[in-house]
Design a protein around this motif. Structure first.
Motif, short mmCIF file in Angstrom:
data_model
loop_
_atom_site.label_atom_id
_atom_site.label_comp_id
_atom_site.label_asym_id
_atom_site.label_seq_id
_atom_site.Cartn_x
_atom_site.Cartn_y
_atom_site.Cartn_z
N ARG A 1 37.92 3.92 -66.48
CA ARG A 1 38.83 3.91 -65.34
C ARG A 1 38.17 3.07 -64.26
NH1 ARG A 1 40.23 9.60 -63.49
NH2 ARG A 1 38.11 9.56 -62.72
N ASP B 1 37.33 -7.18 -67.08
CA ASP B 1 38.13 -6.61 -66.00
C ASP B 1 37.35 -6.50 -64.70
OD1 ASP B 1 40.29 -6.49 -67.68
OD2 ASP B 1 40.32 -4.30 -67.85
N THR C 1 42.88 0.90 -62.73
CA THR C 1 43.17 0.26 -64.01
C THR C 1 42.50 1.08 -65.10
OG1 THR C 1 43.15 -1.91 -62.95
CG2 THR C 1 42.94 -1.87 -65.35
N HIS C 2 43.21 1.32 -66.20
CA HIS C 2 42.66 2.05 -67.33
C HIS C 2 42.42 1.08 -68.49
CE1 HIS C 2 43.31 6.06 -65.62
NE2 HIS C 2 44.40 5.52 -65.09
N HIS D 1 43.38 0.93 -56.13
CA HIS D 1 44.20 0.60 -57.30
C HIS D 1 43.39 0.95 -58.55
CE1 HIS D 1 46.88 -1.47 -60.04
NE2 HIS D 1 45.82 -2.09 -60.53
#
Length: 128
Positions: A16, A57, A28-29, A26
């Motif tokens: 995560r 990422d 993101t997974h 925000h």
């Protein structure tokens, strides 16, 4: 949302990534995608493939706090040291945690970076 800071909660199968600034955050997974491979009769991508996606990422984020279990942190740190050494410059710290919720993780990250900013002499993100 493009921010300069993020906190990552990682284990061997999912991560995560929570980017944040003074106004918000925000999430993101990243999950280990299951696929069967005939050659190895295994399900899922290799740990290195998963860690590589997480690192991708994190590109562009200036300061990162990595959190997770001790085993997950050790494996991820070894991957970074071996395969993505440039990312080490972006990592501000490593913290062992026991599955915090999103709010708890963000609070931990804000507290960490307040202390970090004091140590390195930079401006902290204001807590509201």
């Amino acid at each position: 949302m493009t921010t300069s800071r993020a906190v990552v909660l990682i284990d061997h199968h999912q991560a995560r990534i929570q980017q944040f600034d003074a106004e918000g955050s925000h999430v993101t997974h990243v999950k280990d995608h299951v696929h069967n491979t005939r050659q190895h009769r295994s399900a899922g991508r290799t740990q290195n493939e998963f860690f590589a996606v997480v690192c991708d990422d994190l590109s562009g984020i200036t300061e990162i706090l990595i959190t997770g279990s001790r085993l997950a942190l050790t494996a991820f740190r070894d991957f970074i040291d071996t395969h993505r050494p440039a990312l080490s410059k972006q990592i501000a710290g490593w913290e062992t945690v026991n599955d915090p919720g999103e709010g708890e993780l963000l609070a931990l990250a804000r507290k960490f970076f307040l202390g970090h900013d004091r140590l390195v002499g930079t401006r902290a993100i204001r807590e509201e």
